[in-house]
Design a protein around this motif. Structure first.
Motif, mmCIF file in Angstrom:
data_model
loop_
_atom_site.group_PDB
_atom_site.id
_atom_site.type_symbol
_atom_site.label_atom_id
_atom_site.label_comp_id
_atom_site.label_asym_id
_atom_site.label_seq_id
_atom_site.Cartn_x
_atom_site.Cartn_y
_atom_site.Cartn_z
ATOM 1 N N ASP A 812 0.834 -1.199 0.000
ATOM 2 C CA ASP A 812 0.000 0.000 0.000
ATOM 3 C C ASP A 812 0.872 1.254 0.000
ATOM 4 O O ASP A 812 2.101 1.187 -0.121
ATOM 5 C CB ASP A 812 -0.942 -0.015 1.201
ATOM 6 C CG ASP A 812 -0.197 -0.032 2.530
ATOM 7 O OD1 ASP A 812 1.033 0.206 2.541
ATOM 8 O OD2 ASP A 812 -0.835 -0.312 3.566
ATOM 9 N N ALA A 813 0.257 2.418 0.150
ATOM 10 C CA ALA A 813 0.975 3.685 0.066
ATOM 11 C C ALA A 813 1.970 3.854 1.205
ATOM 12 O O ALA A 813 2.936 4.616 1.080
ATOM 13 C CB ALA A 813 -0.021 4.850 0.055
ATOM 14 N N GLN A 814 1.757 3.175 2.333
ATOM 15 C CA GLN A 814 2.672 3.269 3.472
ATOM 16 C C GLN A 814 3.799 2.243 3.389
ATOM 17 O O GLN A 814 4.623 2.153 4.295
ATOM 18 C CB GLN A 814 1.919 3.070 4.794
ATOM 19 C CG GLN A 814 1.037 4.246 5.201
ATOM 20 C CD GLN A 814 -0.213 4.343 4.340
ATOM 21 O OE1 GLN A 814 -0.794 3.324 3.967
ATOM 22 N NE2 GLN A 814 -0.622 5.578 4.013
ATOM 23 N N THR A 838 -4.214 3.519 -3.387
ATOM 24 C CA THR A 838 -3.042 3.506 -4.253
ATOM 25 C C THR A 838 -2.114 2.368 -3.809
ATOM 26 O O THR A 838 -1.812 2.226 -2.619
ATOM 27 C CB THR A 838 -2.296 4.845 -4.170
ATOM 28 O OG1 THR A 838 -3.191 5.899 -4.538
ATOM 29 C CG2 THR A 838 -1.091 4.842 -5.098
ATOM 30 N N TYR A 839 -1.646 1.581 -4.770
ATOM 31 C CA TYR A 839 -0.832 0.409 -4.472
ATOM 32 C C TYR A 839 0.366 0.375 -5.418
ATOM 33 O O TYR A 839 0.438 1.093 -6.418
ATOM 34 C CB TYR A 839 -1.648 -0.878 -4.622
ATOM 35 C CG TYR A 839 -2.835 -0.954 -3.685
ATOM 36 C CD1 TYR A 839 -2.681 -1.468 -2.403
ATOM 37 C CD2 TYR A 839 -4.106 -0.520 -4.083
ATOM 38 C CE1 TYR A 839 -3.757 -1.551 -1.532
ATOM 39 C CE2 TYR A 839 -5.183 -0.598 -3.223
ATOM 40 C CZ TYR A 839 -5.010 -1.112 -1.944
ATOM 41 O OH TYR A 839 -6.079 -1.176 -1.089
ATOM 42 N N PRO A 854 3.228 1.307 -10.042
ATOM 43 C CA PRO A 854 2.139 1.789 -9.179
ATOM 44 C C PRO A 854 0.798 1.718 -9.912
ATOM 45 O O PRO A 854 0.729 1.790 -11.144
ATOM 46 C CB PRO A 854 2.541 3.230 -8.887
ATOM 47 C CG PRO A 854 3.363 3.641 -10.067
ATOM 48 C CD PRO A 854 4.068 2.406 -10.553
ATOM 49 N N ALA A 856 -3.765 2.498 -9.161
ATOM 50 C CA ALA A 856 -4.834 2.937 -8.259
ATOM 51 C C ALA A 856 -6.024 2.016 -8.420
ATOM 52 O O ALA A 856 -6.393 1.624 -9.537
ATOM 53 C CB ALA A 856 -5.239 4.375 -8.562
#
Length: 1000
Positions: A812-814, A838-839, A854, A856
């Motif tokens: 994931d985004a984090q 967002t991945y 990346p 979405a």
């Protein structure tokens, strides 16, 4: 002393116990002092009774002192009969040496020739066991006494009486008041293990308390921690060795039970060490409480340590359950529970056990009794209460030059006998040039240099330490001799104390032992009224001469290479690692009740035995590699050696933890996958345990290692729980660490059989951009409202073909991992996402570079295309532009766009090299070597099959040519086009001075 006592006495006792497991050195030193004093007194009384005269009395006392020192070291152990059998031949061997010395006395040339022959025999007979090591020494001493003291045949019976009397007395002492009790020795080593475990906790506390802004101090504290962890493993091995002694254990199940309990304690110490190292990278309020807990463990205040640890566990109950602070607290609680009761410690320790602890011990004993179908067999045997030396490894190593020198194929003891004979001959010739009577000091220096050593580096270090100890001891010896002049009792006291101190420090510092011997020799010459500064200076000169000759002979005459010995020890280590991982794999795939018959699983006892074998193999590797950790060996990088040992130590710790994982109740349905991964990693270790490959076979093994690493990676992550590593079973986390460690070890210079696996981390410049896939798969309809979104697509290689079995990870985004899957035979995949957002899709496949893209996700399915380019390699040779010879040790660096480094390496001894991990594109190769001009040249990497390579020959101009090749074309370079594994070169050509390729 109370458990929590932390005064100076406790700290001093911990240092003594930790530095001398079992107090073996201290007992040897005290036993030597007692036997020396009593034997000298006995010989003095016997000489006075028989009216031997002043010279006869002095000879009897010297013989008694010598025999007491040798007998104390030779008559170790607990059984009386082996001591009697060994001591019975003392008079025989000494008498044989004396008889030969008497026969050649007065004939200088024959006496010197026989001196060399006796030294050859004294070293040659070491092959027959430890007793013959001392027999050889006594043969040499008997010859020396008779020939240089001008003994006569008529006086030989008197000398033999003195020898027999001293032998009988020393044997009596060593079988009675100085006898070693195995049970007591085992308990003493157990206390040393406890002291060293608490020393590890203290080092962890010091690491936590270090200033994170001081990297030098942090690095120093980490090295200190790793050194103490290694010392803890050595103590565990010594306990393993003492378990083989009769009377050390109480029953057939006591050995496995003791090993299991120590292994459990060892694992908890490893866990708290790992947690402390991880915690240092985090800044938070838990560092100080964690340091306080570890300090309580270090001072053996178990009650306070457990209370603080449980307080941290309760306070952190709602926090991250996988946090390092929580792991540290849990490890401390486990350690306190285990350290309170060590099996085999004795009834007096068991009296303090609680009912639960006693019940647990009985359950363990019952379980192990059921498993112990055969008698308990320790994984190693001790040598005089200590771990075996380097000869245990070097005995299997051939000497350098074995292709042309027939003597190099002889055994280690025979080669050393030849070396001693040659060195003694040279020492006699050179020593007599300095002094016609004192040349034996040079001969003695050469003889001692080859005693207790196996490789040429060890011989060199021991010879230098002998010179250093003699040099430093001169001043102290002269000063003490003047103080004790005319005081017989004080002289004897200094002699006894000096020899006791020498025996105590000999295994720690040989230079310290020589320092003590020099003091003793000074006292003896003072008694004989021959002491002078000139005499001791002559002794230093003769000793330095003999040491230099010993070093030269060790380096030139059938030398045993330190590097070859390290390679042998490393191969044994990887073989033991392969056996352990194979056993773990069979245990992980063990059949459950009602399942079909499978391969019988390894028992816990077998796993623990293999674990201790691995510990022993690493201890041997660290021992023989010790000279390479110092800047002493030519063309050696000590930092690289220390880095390899750090990787191997970490591999040992993770393997130790893995051996316990099959006993963990938290088993999951992924056991079959973990067993497959474990088998693949065992295969990698098996390849690394084989003989170093020839260049023509290196590629095949590289492909084998790479394939196994990729298969292990696929098995590890095929059924990995979503949400990151926290949900993985303990064995899975250990295997993931081992996979990474084996990957790094396979790529280490001098070990390298593998290309970087596709999952390796590459610089951003080397990662190809992902491209959209062709619409080959039908679109997936949107799901019902509220359903989780999905991602599907196709993974292709650089040529557009679908890639099967590619490992895919979605983060994931984090940066947290949320899903993992693998492509099917058609290269397609479908994966469910936790929700809109967002991945990043990351992919890896065997023989290909990693890729990422990346995307979405909203309410509808997302179609993604990912391309993973196959990586190729750059293979070639670095040559001298003048002579055409290969240039070893050249540094090669490949840079991509933006001057970002993609990969690097060094050329081998023949100048050959291989650099890999290169996608199709344009790069620059920079080559530099000591004594040569640096060279840099661009090249193009074409699209290759997985594992294909490009041949690139580099010619370096010597530095004396005085021009800069980086500013002009390098000159003549060979080029080889795309080459698939096992196929001949596809394209050959020449690069001219103008920088163009002429293909043929």
């Amino acid at each position: 002393m109370p458990k929590g006592a932390n005064g100076p006495a406790r700290r001093a006792l911990d240092r003594v116990l930790g530095s001398d497991p079992g107090l073996t050195r201290l007992r040897t030193a005290l036993a030597g002092a007692v036997t020396m004093i009593s034997t000298m007194a006995l010989e003095y009384g016997y000489a006075r009774t028989t009216h031997a005269g002043a010279q006869g009395t002095m000879i009897a006392i010297m013989l008694g002192a010598m025999l007491s020192m040798m007998g104390t070291m030779a008559l170790t152990g607990s059984a009386a009969w082996p001591k009697i059998r060994t001591a019975a031949f003392f008079p025989v061997v000494l008498g044989a040496g004396m008889l030969v010395g008497v026969e050649v006395a007065g004939r200088t040339d024959l006496q010197l020739a026989m001196f060399v022959a006796v030294m050859f025999v004294a070293v040659y007979v070491r092959r027959f066991g430890m007793a013959f090591f001392f027999y050889g020494f006594m043969l040499w001493i008997g010859y020396f006494f008779a020939s240089f003291l001008h003994a006569t045949l008529a006086g030989l019976p008197t000398l033999l009486y003195d020898v027999a009397l001293a032998t009988a007395w020393v044997l009596l002492l060593m079988c009675t008041v100085l006898r070693t009790h195995p049970g007591r020795a085992l308990r003493r080593v157990g206390r040393a293990f406890d002291a060293r475990a608490r020393a590890v906790a203290g080092a962890c506390a010091a690491l936590l308390e270090s200033d994170p802004d001081d990297p030098w101090r942090m690095d120093r504290q980490r090295r200190r921690l790793h050194a103490r962890q290694h010392r803890l493993a050595e103590a565990a091995l010594i306990i393993e060795g003492w378990s083989a002694e009769n009377g050390a254990l109480s029953g057939p199940a006591a050995g496995p039970l003791l090993r299991r309990r120590l292994l459990d304690i060892h694992l908890t110490v490893d866990s708290l060490s790992a947690a402390a190292e991880t915690l240092t990278a985090e800044s938070g309020a838990l560092i100080t409480p964690a340091a306080r807990i570890l300090e309580a463990v270090a001072r053996r205040d178990h009650d306070s340590a457990e209370a603080l640890a449980r307080l941290m566990l309760d306070a952190d109950a709602d926090a991250d359950r996988d946090g390092p602070a929580r792991h540290l607290a849990a490890a401390v609680v486990d350690y306190v529970a285990l350290a309170e009761r060590l099996p085999g410690a004795g009834a007096e320790d068991r009296a303090d056990w609680s009912a639960d602890e006693a019940a647990d011990a009985e359950a363990d004993a019952a379980l192990l009794s059921a498993e112990a179908a055969v008698e308990f067999t320790p994984t190693l045997a001790l040598n005089a209460g200590m771990l075996p030396g380097s000869a245990a490894v070097a005995g299997a190593v051939k000497a350098r030059g074995h292709r042309w020198n027939p003597f190099s194929r002889l055994s280690l003891t025979t080669r050393q006998a030849i070396q001693v004979a040659i060195a003694a001959t040279l020492a006699i010739l050179a020593g007599r040039e300095l002094n016609q009577t004192r040349y034996y000091w040079a001969v003695l220096a050469t003889f001692i240099a080859f005693t207790g050593t196996a490789t040429r580096s060890e011989t060199t270090i021991k010879a230098l330490n002998r010179v250093a100890g003699t040099l430093v001891g001169l001043g102290a010896g002269i000063g003490l001799a003047h103080l004790t002049a005319g005081h017989t009792l004080w002289t004897l006291a200094v002699i006894v104390v000096a020899m006791a101190c020498g025996n105590y420090v000999v295994t720690v510092s040989y230079a310290g032992m020589v320092f003590c011997v020099t003091i003793m020799v000074s006292q003896l010459y003072g008694v004989l009224h021959e002491l002078s500064a000139q005499l001791l200076l002559l002794r230093l000169e003769e000793t330095a001469l003999g040491a230099g000759i010993g070093i030269a002979v060790a380096l030139v005459v059938v030398p045993t290479s330190t590097r070859d010995t390290v390679v042998t020890a490393r191969r044994r280590y990887f073989a033991a690692l392969s056996d352990l991982l194979t056993a773990c794999a069979t245990r992980m795939a063990a059949p459950t009740p009602g399942a079909a018959d499978q391969q019988p699983p390894a028992t816990d006892d077998a796993l623990e035995s293999l674990t201790r074998t691995l510990d022993h193999r690493f201890q041997q590797l660290a021992l023989v590699a010790r000279p390479l950790t110092r800047p002493l060996v030519w063309r050696n990088d000590p930092r690289l050696t220390r880095h390899r040992l750090t990787l191997l130590a970490s591999t040992t710790r993770h393997s130790r933890a893995l051996a316990l994982a099959p006993r963990d109740p938290r088993r999951t349905v992924t056991d079959a996958d973990l067993a497959a991964a474990c088998r693949e990693l065992a295969g990698v270790a098996g390849v690394l345990a084989e003989e170093p490959p020839a260049r023509r076979h290196g590629r095949r093994r590289a492909v084998d290692v790479t394939a196994r690493l990729e298969a292990a990676d696929a098995a590890l992550y095929a059924h990995r729980p979503q949400g990151g590593t926290s949900g993985a079973p303990p064995a899975g986390r250990r295997l993931a660490h081992l996979r990474q460690l084996l990957h790094e070890l396979a790529l280490a210079p001098g070990v390298s059989y593998a290309f970087p696996a596709g999952t390796g981390v590459l610089p951003a410049a080397a990662v190809p951009p992902a491209v959209p896939a062709a619409p080959a798969r039908p679109a997936v309809a949107a799901g019902p409202a509220g359903a989780r979104p999905t991602a599907h697509g196709l993974v292709r290689d650089g040529s557009g073909r679908p890639l099967a079995r590619a490992a895919l990870t979605i983060g994931d985004a984090q940066g947290r991992e949320v899903a993992r899957t693998a492509t099917g035979q058609d290269g397609g995949f479908t994966v469910e996402l936790p929700g809109p957002g967002t991945y990043v899709l990351s992919g890896a496949a065997e023989g290909h570079l990693s890729g990422a893209i990346p995307f979405a996700a909203e309410g509808r399915p997302v179609e993604i295309g990912l391309e993973l380019s196959s990586f190729g390699g750059l293979t070639g040779v670095v040559r001298d532009a003048v002579t055409g010879a290969g240039v070893p040790g050249a540094f090669l660096t490949v840079t991509g766009s933006g001057q970002a480094e993609v990969c690097s390496g060094q050329s081998a001894l023949d100048g050959g090299y291989h650099l890999d991990g290169l996608a199709a594109g344009r790069y620059a190769l920079t080559v530099g070597a000591r004594g040569y001009q640096a060279a840099s040249s661009p090249f193009d990497m074409p699209v290759t099959e997985p594992g294909g390579s490009v041949w690139w020959e580099v010619r370096l101009a010597p530095a004396a040519w005085g021009y800069d090749p980086t500013a002009a074309p390098v000159g003549r370079q060979a080029y080889q086009g795309v080459q698939a594994p096992g196929e001949p070169p596809a394209v050959r050509g020449t690069r001219t001075g103008g920088g163009q390729h002429r293909l043929t």
